[in-house]
Design a protein around this motif. Structure first.
Motif, PDB file in Angstrom:
ATOM      1  N   PRO A  74      36.327  36.882  34.836  1.00 22.52           N
ATOM      2  CA  PRO A  74      37.203  36.176  33.891  1.00 22.52           C
ATOM      3  C   PRO A  74      36.574  35.986  32.513  1.00 22.52           C
ATOM      4  CG  PRO A  74      37.223  35.073  36.013  1.00 22.52           C
ATOM      5  CD  PRO A  74      36.144  36.100  36.074  1.00 22.52           C
ATOM      6  N   MET A  75      35.270  35.738  32.465  1.00 24.37           N
ATOM      7  CA  MET A  75      34.629  35.532  31.177  1.00 24.37           C
ATOM      8  C   MET A  75      34.522  36.835  30.385  1.00 24.37           C
ATOM      9  SD  MET A  75      34.105  32.466  30.408  1.00 24.37           S
ATOM     10  CE  MET A  75      32.929  32.600  29.079  1.00 24.37           C
ATOM     11  N   ILE A  76      34.330  37.956  31.072  1.00 20.31           N
ATOM     12  CA  ILE A  76      34.319  39.243  30.369  1.00 20.31           C
ATOM     13  C   ILE A  76      35.698  39.533  29.799  1.00 20.31           C
ATOM     14  CG2 ILE A  76      34.123  41.737  30.704  1.00 20.31           C
ATOM     15  CD1 ILE A  76      31.827  41.218  32.609  1.00 20.31           C
ATOM     16  N   VAL A  77      36.732  39.259  30.595  1.00 22.06           N
ATOM     17  CA  VAL A  77      38.104  39.414  30.091  1.00 22.06           C
ATOM     18  C   VAL A  77      38.309  38.524  28.863  1.00 22.06           C
ATOM     19  CG1 VAL A  77      40.539  38.996  30.612  1.00 22.06           C
ATOM     20  CG2 VAL A  77      39.067  40.084  32.316  1.00 22.06           C
ATOM     21  N   SER A 118      43.496  35.748  27.461  1.00 25.53           N
ATOM     22  CA  SER A 118      42.115  35.382  27.148  1.00 25.53           C
ATOM     23  C   SER A 118      41.824  33.940  27.528  1.00 25.53           C
ATOM     24  CB  SER A 118      41.857  35.593  25.650  1.00 25.53           C
ATOM     25  OG  SER A 118      40.551  35.186  25.298  1.00 25.53           O
ATOM     26  N   MET A 119      42.747  33.046  27.216  1.00 21.42           N
ATOM     27  CA  MET A 119      42.546  31.636  27.557  1.00 21.42           C
ATOM     28  C   MET A 119      42.618  31.408  29.068  1.00 21.42           C
ATOM     29  SD  MET A 119      41.800  30.077  24.794  1.00 21.42           S
ATOM     30  CE  MET A 119      41.082  31.595  24.155  1.00 21.42           C
ATOM     31  N   ALA A 120      43.369  32.241  29.782  1.00 24.06           N
ATOM     32  CA  ALA A 120      43.390  32.143  31.245  1.00 24.06           C
ATOM     33  C   ALA A 120      42.002  32.442  31.810  1.00 24.06           C
ATOM     34  CB  ALA A 120      44.425  33.094  31.828  1.00 24.06           C
ATOM     35  N   GLY A 121      41.335  33.454  31.238  1.00 26.83           N
ATOM     36  CA  GLY A 121      39.968  33.752  31.671  1.00 26.83           C
ATOM     37  C   GLY A 121      39.030  32.586  31.423  1.00 26.83           C
ATOM     38  N   ALA A 122      39.154  31.969  30.246  1.00 28.66           N
ATOM     39  CA  ALA A 122      38.315  30.808  29.953  1.00 28.66           C
ATOM     40  C   ALA A 122      38.657  29.641  30.872  1.00 28.66           C
ATOM     41  CB  ALA A 122      38.505  30.391  28.498  1.00 28.66           C
ATOM     42  N   GLY A 123      39.944  29.491  31.176  1.00 31.84           N
ATOM     43  CA  GLY A 123      40.359  28.406  32.068  1.00 31.84           C
ATOM     44  C   GLY A 123      39.786  28.552  33.463  1.00 31.84           C
ATOM     45  N   ILE A 124      39.737  29.785  33.971  1.00 33.07           N
ATOM     46  CA  ILE A 124      39.145  30.022  35.295  1.00 33.07           C
ATOM     47  C   ILE A 124      37.668  29.643  35.291  1.00 33.07           C
ATOM     48  CG2 ILE A 124      38.517  31.824  36.951  1.00 33.07           C
ATOM     49  CD1 ILE A 124      41.128  33.240  36.163  1.00 33.07           C
ATOM     50  N   TYR A 125      36.968  30.011  34.218  1.00 30.53           N
ATOM     51  CA  TYR A 125      35.547  29.646  34.105  1.00 30.53           C
ATOM     52  C   TYR A 125      35.371  28.126  34.113  1.00 30.53           C
ATOM     53  CZ  TYR A 125      31.400  28.272  31.466  1.00 30.53           C
ATOM     54  OH  TYR A 125      30.267  27.639  31.040  1.00 30.53           O
ATOM     55  N   LEU A 126      36.187  27.426  33.311  1.00 30.82           N
ATOM     56  CA  LEU A 126      36.056  25.974  33.238  1.00 30.82           C
ATOM     57  C   LEU A 126      36.411  25.312  34.568  1.00 30.82           C
ATOM     58  CD1 LEU A 126      37.590  25.354  29.707  1.00 30.82           C
ATOM     59  CD2 LEU A 126      35.183  25.157  30.350  1.00 30.82           C
ATOM     60  N   ALA A 127      37.422  25.847  35.260  1.00 33.00           N
ATOM     61  CA  ALA A 127      37.835  25.259  36.536  1.00 33.00           C
ATOM     62  C   ALA A 127      36.769  25.440  37.601  1.00 33.00           C
ATOM     63  CB  ALA A 127      39.152  25.880  36.992  1.00 33.00           C
ATOM     64  N   ASP A 133      27.258  21.482  34.728  1.00 36.09           N
ATOM     65  CA  ASP A 133      26.656  22.789  34.976  1.00 36.09           C
ATOM     66  C   ASP A 133      26.983  23.804  33.892  1.00 36.09           C
ATOM     67  OD1 ASP A 133      25.565  21.881  37.352  1.00 36.09           O
ATOM     68  OD2 ASP A 133      27.314  22.480  38.536  1.00 36.09           O
ATOM     69  N   ALA A 134      27.831  23.436  32.955  1.00 31.33           N
ATOM     70  CA  ALA A 134      28.228  24.369  31.900  1.00 31.33           C
ATOM     71  C   ALA A 134      27.061  24.642  30.969  1.00 31.33           C
ATOM     72  CB  ALA A 134      29.411  23.813  31.118  1.00 31.33           C
ATOM     73  N   PHE A 135      27.098  25.814  30.333  1.00 32.03           N
ATOM     74  CA  PHE A 135      26.099  26.135  29.329  1.00 32.03           C
ATOM     75  C   PHE A 135      26.166  25.110  28.201  1.00 32.03           C
ATOM     76  CE2 PHE A 135      25.121  28.631  25.384  1.00 32.03           C
ATOM     77  CZ  PHE A 135      23.749  28.655  25.575  1.00 32.03           C
TER      78      PHE A 135
END
Length: 399
Positions: A74-77, A118-127, A133-135
């Motif tokens: 998801p983050m690469i997307v 793109s925001m869906a990919g970021a949302g999956i990362y955040l979820a 634990d986030a950078f």
């Protein structure tokens, strides 16, 4: 020697933004490739290693591996499409400036779909990633989540405004959306120059400094761009002000009290607190003065709509520290954050969220003005019909 006109400044700004976005696009697209395939080319790492130092980049990457491992695809997307948005944004600005309506609409659909995916990919990362634990920690996670929501809502409101034919509001929301997207680019620029201004800081510490003001910087930039493209002196149906002087004064006094509380709180944390406080207060002061000066100038020149928009945003900026002060204890209690992290998270989201709120109020003003004007038109049309009927009756009656 002639001074540059506003038109020249607008053109120069558009060229500068386009060049920077085009340069950043390949960096964004390749940023996460090495996490999927070690040794893969990463232009951003190469540039940062030469601008700052290879050691700086190595330390930063070591801290990023764990947070991204759970959501790499998801983050690469997200990053690849984020790079595409850096290309689509200037294309949209250019087609709008050139009045290429059909191409602008086609690219607009592509832009909106790309934002959502793109925001869906970021949302999956955040979820999938706990805030702690986030950078760069919990404050950075909160800022990313706020930016995600703001970006999605902005592009959605921009689409709705275009469907209703409210092109001025469509323009404002899309500029705000692109401003939120540009936080990624501006953050990378700060990775490059802040280590020279504040030597010895890690990238995680640089991020903490950057988030205190990036929300204000990008939303203020979107406001300036919106005002540069809106040359109307007045809007039919708009009268008076939704930010009269008493309201504006109360907002500024409340904001000043909140700023004192923020400053007092940050000073409890020594050099770190002073660094974060300075990173917040200096851009805040610049933005405040710029809004106040523009509002006053517009009023003196009789540009009442410009004055109203500047005053609405100035009111929101005054209230932003209040939101930050209110949010800090909520973050501290709800997420179990330490006091400094909670305070920084509150400070980081305040200006951006209130600028979004101010844009919403501006939109409501325009929509309300349209409704008032439509009501007046219907009333006039009704009066004319009644007068016509009465005239016909009089002409048809016996003398």
């Amino acid at each position: 020697m002639r001074r540059p006109t506003n038109r020249i400044w607008r053109r120069a700004t558009m060229i500068a933004v386009t060049v920077v976005c085009l340069a950043y696009a390949p960096i964004a697209m390749t940023e996460l490739w090495p996490y999927a395939r070690p040794g893969a080319p990463a232009l951003g790492e190469w540039v940062m290693g030469r601008v700052v130092s290879p050691h700086y980049v190595t330390d930063a990457l070591a801290n990023r591996i764990a947070p991204y491992r759970h959501s790499l695809v998801p983050m690469i997307v997200h990053s690849v499409l984020g790079g595409a948005l850096m290309l689509l944004g200037p294309a949209q600005l250019l087609t709008a400036a050139r009045h290429r309506t059909r191409l602008h609409r086609v690219l607009g659909v592509v832009f909106a779909v790309t934002v959502y995916v793109s925001m869906a990919g970021a949302g999956i990362y955040l979820a999938r990633t706990a805030p702690e634990d986030a950078f760069s920690g919990a404050a950075f996670w909160i800022v990313l989540a706020t930016l995600l929501v703001g970006t999605v809502l902005s592009v959605t409101f921009g689409i709705l405004a275009a469907i209703r034919g409210l092109l001025d509001l469509h323009q404002r929301w899309m500029l705000l959306c692109y401003g939120f997207l540009l936080t990624a680019l501006l953050l990378r620029l700060e990775w490059g120059f802040l280590p020279r201004l504040l030597p010895g800081l890690t990238m995680e510490q640089i991020n903490q400094v950057a988030i205190t003001h990036l929300g204000l910087v990008v939303t203020f930039g979107a406001l300036v761009a919106s005002r540069a493209r809106d040359r109307r002196t007045t809007i039919e149906g708009v009268s008076g002000s939704w930010a009269p002087l008493p309201v504006l004064a109360v907002a500024q006094l409340a904001g000043a009290a909140a700023l004192l509380w923020i400053a007092y709180s940050y000073l409890d944390f020594g050099a770190t607190g002073r660094r974060l406080l300075g990173a917040y207060l200096l851009p805040y002061a610049v933005g405040y003065v710029a809004m106040a000066v523009n509002a006053r100038r517009a009023g003196r020149q009789g540009r009442h709509w410009a004055q109203e928009e500047w005053r609405l945003h100035l009111t929101a900026l005054g209230l932003a520290p209040m939101l930050s002060v209110a949010a800090a204890p909520v973050f501290q209690q709800a997420l179990g954050l330490d006091r400094l992290t909670a305070l920084t998270a509150g400070v980081a989201i305040g200006c951006g969220m209130l600028a979004f709120a101010a844009t919403t109020v501006v939109s409501l003003r325009v929509v309300r003005a349209g409704e008032v004007q439509a009501g007046v038109s219907r009333s006039v049309s009704g009066d004319r019909r009644e007068a016509a009927v009465a005239g016909a009756v009089r002409r048809g009656s016996p003398g």
